[in-house]
Motif scaffolding. Structure first.
Motif, PDB file in Angstrom:
ATOM      1  N   ASP A 107       0.836  -1.203   0.000  1.00 21.24           N
ATOM      2  CA  ASP A 107       0.000   0.000   0.000  1.00 21.24           C
ATOM      3  C   ASP A 107       0.873   1.256   0.000  1.00 21.24           C
ATOM      4  N   VAL A 108       1.985   1.213   0.710  1.00 21.06           N
ATOM      5  CA  VAL A 108       2.919   2.348   0.720  1.00 21.06           C
ATOM      6  C   VAL A 108       3.517   2.533  -0.673  1.00 21.06           C
ATOM      7  N   GLN A 109       3.826   1.424  -1.353  1.00 25.20           N
ATOM      8  CA  GLN A 109       4.310   1.529  -2.726  1.00 25.20           C
ATOM      9  C   GLN A 109       3.265   2.210  -3.609  1.00 25.20           C
ATOM     10  N   CYS A 110       2.008   1.888  -3.389  1.00 22.27           N
ATOM     11  CA  CYS A 110       0.912   2.510  -4.122  1.00 22.27           C
ATOM     12  C   CYS A 110       0.912   4.018  -3.899  1.00 22.27           C
ATOM     13  N   LEU A 150       1.341   6.904  -6.743  1.00 24.51           N
ATOM     14  CA  LEU A 150       0.396   8.003  -6.951  1.00 24.51           C
ATOM     15  C   LEU A 150       1.080   9.357  -6.819  1.00 24.51           C
ATOM     16  N   ALA A 151       1.982   9.479  -5.860  1.00 25.88           N
ATOM     17  CA  ALA A 151       2.704  10.741  -5.683  1.00 25.88           C
ATOM     18  C   ALA A 151       3.574  11.041  -6.900  1.00 25.88           C
ATOM     19  N   ARG A 152       4.151  10.009  -7.467  1.00 22.06           N
ATOM     20  CA  ARG A 152       5.071  10.186  -8.592  1.00 22.06           C
ATOM     21  C   ARG A 152       4.343  10.386  -9.918  1.00 22.06           C
ATOM     22  N   HIS A 153       3.259   9.620 -10.139  1.00 24.91           N
ATOM     23  CA  HIS A 153       2.611   9.599 -11.443  1.00 24.91           C
ATOM     24  C   HIS A 153       1.242  10.264 -11.472  1.00 24.91           C
ATOM     25  N   GLY A 154       0.711  10.627 -10.317  1.00 20.38           N
ATOM     26  CA  GLY A 154      -0.603  11.253 -10.274  1.00 20.38           C
ATOM     27  C   GLY A 154      -1.723  10.229 -10.259  1.00 20.38           C
ATOM     28  N   PRO A 155      -2.971  10.707 -10.201  1.00 25.89           N
ATOM     29  CA  PRO A 155      -4.125   9.807 -10.147  1.00 25.89           C
ATOM     30  C   PRO A 155      -4.121   8.838 -11.323  1.00 25.89           C
ATOM     31  N   ALA A 171      -4.063   0.481 -13.695  1.00 25.46           N
ATOM     32  CA  ALA A 171      -2.733   1.067 -13.897  1.00 25.46           C
ATOM     33  C   ALA A 171      -1.930   0.999 -12.606  1.00 25.46           C
ATOM     34  N   LEU A 172      -2.598   1.257 -11.498  1.00 22.08           N
ATOM     35  CA  LEU A 172      -1.944   1.188 -10.198  1.00 22.08           C
ATOM     36  C   LEU A 172      -1.443  -0.232  -9.926  1.00 22.08           C
ATOM     37  N   ALA A 173      -2.244  -1.225 -10.295  1.00 21.05           N
ATOM     38  CA  ALA A 173      -1.842  -2.627 -10.124  1.00 21.05           C
ATOM     39  C   ALA A 173      -0.530  -2.889 -10.854  1.00 21.05           C
ATOM     40  N   GLY A 174      -0.396  -2.337 -12.040  1.00 20.44           N
ATOM     41  CA  GLY A 174       0.831  -2.521 -12.800  1.00 20.44           C
ATOM     42  C   GLY A 174       2.037  -1.884 -12.148  1.00 20.44           C
ATOM     43  N   HIS A 175       1.840  -0.750 -11.510  1.00 20.92           N
ATOM     44  CA  HIS A 175       2.952  -0.055 -10.854  1.00 20.92           C
ATOM     45  C   HIS A 175       3.469  -0.789  -9.624  1.00 20.92           C
ATOM     46  N   VAL A 176       2.593  -1.546  -8.966  1.00 23.90           N
ATOM     47  CA  VAL A 176       3.002  -2.215  -7.728  1.00 23.90           C
ATOM     48  C   VAL A 176       2.997  -3.741  -7.850  1.00 23.90           C
ATOM     49  N   ASN A 177       2.875  -4.230  -9.093  1.00 25.03           N
ATOM     50  CA  ASN A 177       2.984  -5.655  -9.374  1.00 25.03           C
ATOM     51  C   ASN A 177       1.909  -6.479  -8.660  1.00 25.03           C
ATOM     52  N   LEU A 178       0.653  -6.047  -8.798  1.00 34.93           N
ATOM     53  CA  LEU A 178      -0.471  -6.779  -8.223  1.00 34.93           C
ATOM     54  C   LEU A 178      -1.464  -7.144  -9.316  1.00 34.93           C
ATOM     55  N   THR A 179      -2.291  -8.142  -9.040  1.00 36.45           N
ATOM     56  CA  THR A 179      -3.422  -8.414  -9.918  1.00 36.45           C
ATOM     57  C   THR A 179      -4.445  -7.297  -9.712  1.00 36.45           C
ATOM     58  N   THR A 180      -5.380  -7.168 -10.639  1.00 34.20           N
ATOM     59  CA  THR A 180      -6.390  -6.115 -10.479  1.00 34.20           C
ATOM     60  C   THR A 180      -7.260  -6.373  -9.246  1.00 34.20           C
ATOM     61  N   GLY A 181      -7.529  -7.644  -8.939  1.00 31.42           N
ATOM     62  CA  GLY A 181      -8.311  -7.960  -7.742  1.00 31.42           C
ATOM     63  C   GLY A 181      -7.588  -7.556  -6.469  1.00 31.42           C
ATOM     64  N   ALA A 182      -6.295  -7.867  -6.401  1.00 28.04           N
ATOM     65  CA  ALA A 182      -5.506  -7.481  -5.226  1.00 28.04           C
ATOM     66  C   ALA A 182      -5.387  -5.966  -5.140  1.00 28.04           C
ATOM     67  N   ALA A 183      -5.274  -5.303  -6.285  1.00 28.20           N
ATOM     68  CA  ALA A 183      -5.189  -3.834  -6.289  1.00 28.20           C
ATOM     69  C   ALA A 183      -6.494  -3.227  -5.789  1.00 28.20           C
ATOM     70  N   SER A 184      -7.613  -3.842  -6.124  1.00 31.98           N
ATOM     71  CA  SER A 184      -8.904  -3.342  -5.651  1.00 31.98           C
ATOM     72  C   SER A 184      -8.975  -3.415  -4.128  1.00 31.98           C
ATOM     73  N   LEU A 236      -6.662   1.518   1.547  1.00 30.43           N
ATOM     74  CA  LEU A 236      -6.166   2.900   1.558  1.00 30.43           C
ATOM     75  C   LEU A 236      -7.302   3.908   1.696  1.00 30.43           C
ATOM     76  N   VAL A 237      -8.464   3.599   1.142  1.00 31.34           N
ATOM     77  CA  VAL A 237      -9.644   4.455   1.331  1.00 31.34           C
ATOM     78  C   VAL A 237     -10.040   4.422   2.807  1.00 31.34           C
ATOM     79  N   ALA A 238     -10.096   3.216   3.386  1.00 34.12           N
ATOM     80  CA  ALA A 238     -10.473   3.074   4.802  1.00 34.12           C
ATOM     81  C   ALA A 238      -9.486   3.804   5.713  1.00 34.12           C
ATOM     82  N   ALA A 239      -8.203   3.830   5.315  1.00 32.73           N
ATOM     83  CA  ALA A 239      -7.176   4.517   6.114  1.00 32.73           C
ATOM     84  C   ALA A 239      -7.171   6.024   5.868  1.00 32.73           C
ATOM     85  N   GLY A 240      -7.996   6.502   4.934  1.00 32.67           N
ATOM     86  CA  GLY A 240      -8.066   7.934   4.649  1.00 32.67           C
ATOM     87  C   GLY A 240      -6.918   8.446   3.785  1.00 32.67           C
ATOM     88  N   CYS A 241      -6.214   7.539   3.121  1.00 28.91           N
ATOM     89  CA  CYS A 241      -5.048   7.943   2.330  1.00 28.91           C
ATOM     90  C   CYS A 241      -5.365   8.239   0.870  1.00 28.91           C
TER      91      CYS A 241
END
Length: 153
Positions: free
Chosen positions: A42-45, A49-54, A59-72, A78-83
Protein backbone atom coordinates in the motif's frame (compact mmCIF):
# COMPACT_ATOMS: atom_id res chain seq x y z
CA UNK A 1 42.73 5.67 -9.69
CA UNK A 2 44.18 2.22 -10.23
CA UNK A 3 42.03 -0.50 -11.77
CA UNK A 4 42.10 -2.55 -8.53
CA UNK A 5 40.89 0.45 -6.51
CA UNK A 6 38.05 1.05 -8.97
CA UNK A 7 37.07 -2.63 -8.93
CA UNK A 8 37.07 -2.59 -5.12
CA UNK A 9 34.80 0.47 -5.08
CA UNK A 10 32.39 -1.06 -7.58
CA UNK A 11 32.32 -4.30 -5.57
CA UNK A 12 31.71 -2.37 -2.34
CA UNK A 13 28.79 -0.54 -3.99
CA UNK A 14 27.22 -3.50 -5.79
CA UNK A 15 27.76 -6.21 -3.19
CA UNK A 16 27.50 -4.27 0.05
CA UNK A 17 26.31 -0.67 0.12
CA UNK A 18 23.40 -0.83 -2.34
CA UNK A 19 21.93 -4.11 -1.03
CA UNK A 20 22.22 -2.83 2.55
CA UNK A 21 20.49 0.42 1.56
CA UNK A 22 17.72 -1.49 -0.24
CA UNK A 23 17.08 -3.54 2.90
CA UNK A 24 16.87 -0.38 5.01
CA UNK A 25 14.40 1.17 2.54
CA UNK A 26 12.22 -1.93 2.79
CA UNK A 27 12.43 -1.77 6.60
CA UNK A 28 11.52 1.93 6.67
CA UNK A 29 8.59 1.37 4.31
CA UNK A 30 7.38 -1.41 6.62
CA UNK A 31 7.50 0.93 9.63
CA UNK A 32 5.68 3.65 7.68
CA UNK A 33 3.05 1.14 6.55
CA UNK A 34 2.44 0.03 10.13
CA UNK A 35 2.18 3.66 11.25
CA UNK A 36 -0.40 4.35 8.51
CA UNK A 37 -2.31 1.14 9.23
CA UNK A 38 -1.71 -0.32 5.76
CA UNK A 39 0.61 -2.86 4.13
CA UNK A 40 4.05 -2.36 2.58
CA UNK A 41 2.54 -2.68 -0.91
CA UNK A 42 0.00 0.00 0.00
CA UNK A 43 2.92 2.35 0.72
CA UNK A 44 4.31 1.53 -2.73
CA UNK A 45 0.91 2.51 -4.12
CA UNK A 46 1.10 5.87 -2.36
CA UNK A 47 4.57 6.45 -3.81
CA UNK A 48 3.30 5.58 -7.30
CA UNK A 49 0.40 8.00 -6.95
CA UNK A 50 2.70 10.74 -5.68
CA UNK A 51 5.07 10.19 -8.59
CA UNK A 52 2.61 9.60 -11.44
CA UNK A 53 -0.60 11.25 -10.27
CA UNK A 54 -4.12 9.81 -10.15
CA UNK A 55 -4.63 6.60 -12.12
CA UNK A 56 -7.03 3.75 -12.61
CA UNK A 57 -6.86 0.80 -10.25
CA UNK A 58 -5.60 -1.32 -13.16
CA UNK A 59 -2.73 1.07 -13.90
CA UNK A 60 -1.94 1.19 -10.20
CA UNK A 61 -1.84 -2.63 -10.12
CA UNK A 62 0.83 -2.52 -12.80
CA UNK A 63 2.95 -0.06 -10.85
CA UNK A 64 3.00 -2.22 -7.73
CA UNK A 65 2.98 -5.65 -9.37
CA UNK A 66 -0.47 -6.78 -8.22
CA UNK A 67 -3.42 -8.41 -9.92
CA UNK A 68 -6.39 -6.11 -10.48
CA UNK A 69 -8.31 -7.96 -7.74
CA UNK A 70 -5.51 -7.48 -5.23
CA UNK A 71 -5.19 -3.83 -6.29
CA UNK A 72 -8.90 -3.34 -5.65
CA UNK A 73 -8.49 -4.67 -2.10
CA UNK A 74 -5.42 -2.43 -1.69
CA UNK A 75 -7.43 0.62 -2.74
CA UNK A 76 -10.19 -0.39 -0.28
CA UNK A 77 -7.62 -0.47 2.56
CA UNK A 78 -6.17 2.90 1.56
CA UNK A 79 -9.64 4.45 1.33
CA UNK A 80 -10.47 3.07 4.80
CA UNK A 81 -7.18 4.52 6.11
CA UNK A 82 -8.07 7.93 4.65
CA UNK A 83 -5.05 7.94 2.33
CA UNK A 84 -6.78 7.82 -1.07
CA UNK A 85 -10.20 8.32 -2.62
CA UNK A 86 -11.91 7.11 -5.76
CA UNK A 87 -12.97 9.87 -8.14
CA UNK A 88 -14.65 9.81 -11.56
CA UNK A 89 -12.24 9.99 -14.50
CA UNK A 90 -12.92 13.39 -16.11
CA UNK A 91 -12.04 11.91 -19.51
CA UNK A 92 -14.36 8.91 -19.19
CA UNK A 93 -17.10 9.01 -16.55
CA UNK A 94 -17.42 5.21 -16.68
CA UNK A 95 -13.93 4.86 -15.22
CA UNK A 96 -12.69 5.58 -11.73
CA UNK A 97 -9.35 7.08 -10.77
CA UNK A 98 -7.54 6.64 -7.48
CA UNK A 99 -6.00 9.81 -6.07
CA UNK A 100 -4.30 10.56 -2.77
CA UNK A 101 -6.19 12.62 -0.18
CA UNK A 102 -4.66 15.70 1.40
CA UNK A 103 -4.59 13.80 4.69
CA UNK A 104 -2.85 10.85 3.04
CA UNK A 105 -0.21 13.07 1.44
CA UNK A 106 0.37 14.87 4.74
CA UNK A 107 0.73 11.59 6.66
CA UNK A 108 3.17 10.10 4.15
CA UNK A 109 5.15 13.34 3.91
CA UNK A 110 5.45 13.46 7.69
CA UNK A 111 6.50 9.80 7.84
CA UNK A 112 9.44 10.41 5.49
CA UNK A 113 10.33 13.95 6.62
CA UNK A 114 13.29 12.85 8.73
CA UNK A 115 14.82 10.83 5.91
CA UNK A 116 14.25 13.64 3.41
CA UNK A 117 15.97 16.13 5.73
CA UNK A 118 18.93 13.80 6.34
CA UNK A 119 19.27 13.10 2.63
CA UNK A 120 19.29 16.83 1.82
CA UNK A 121 22.01 17.32 4.44
CA UNK A 122 24.10 14.52 2.93
CA UNK A 123 23.67 15.89 -0.59
CA UNK A 124 24.76 19.37 0.49
CA UNK A 125 28.35 18.11 0.39
CA UNK A 126 28.15 17.13 -3.29
CA UNK A 127 28.85 19.50 -6.18
CA UNK A 128 26.61 19.68 -9.26
CA UNK A 129 28.69 17.15 -11.24
CA UNK A 130 28.51 14.62 -8.41
CA UNK A 131 24.75 15.21 -8.02
CA UNK A 132 24.23 14.72 -11.76
CA UNK A 133 26.22 11.47 -11.62
CA UNK A 134 24.20 10.25 -8.62
CA UNK A 135 20.93 11.10 -10.35
CA UNK A 136 22.03 9.33 -13.53
CA UNK A 137 23.00 6.23 -11.54
CA UNK A 138 19.83 6.12 -9.41
CA UNK A 139 17.59 6.49 -12.47
CA UNK A 140 19.52 3.77 -14.32
CA UNK A 141 19.38 1.51 -11.24
CA UNK A 142 15.61 2.02 -10.94
CA UNK A 143 15.16 1.16 -14.61
CA UNK A 144 17.39 -1.92 -14.37
CA UNK A 145 15.61 -3.10 -11.22
CA UNK A 146 12.22 -2.72 -12.91
CA UNK A 147 13.47 -4.72 -15.91
CA UNK A 148 14.75 -7.49 -13.62
CA UNK A 149 11.40 -7.57 -11.81
CA UNK A 150 9.52 -7.82 -15.13
CA UNK A 151 11.83 -10.59 -16.29
CA UNK A 152 11.44 -12.50 -13.05
CA UNK A 153 7.63 -12.57 -13.24
Amino acid sequence: MARNERDALVRALVEDAIPAWAIRVVQLNSVVAARLGVTDTDVQCLHALARHGPMTPGALAGHVNLTTGAASRMVDRLVAAGCVRRVPDPGDRRRVLVEPTEEGVARVTAAYAGLVARTREELAGFDEDALAALLRFVRAAEHDTAEEARGAR
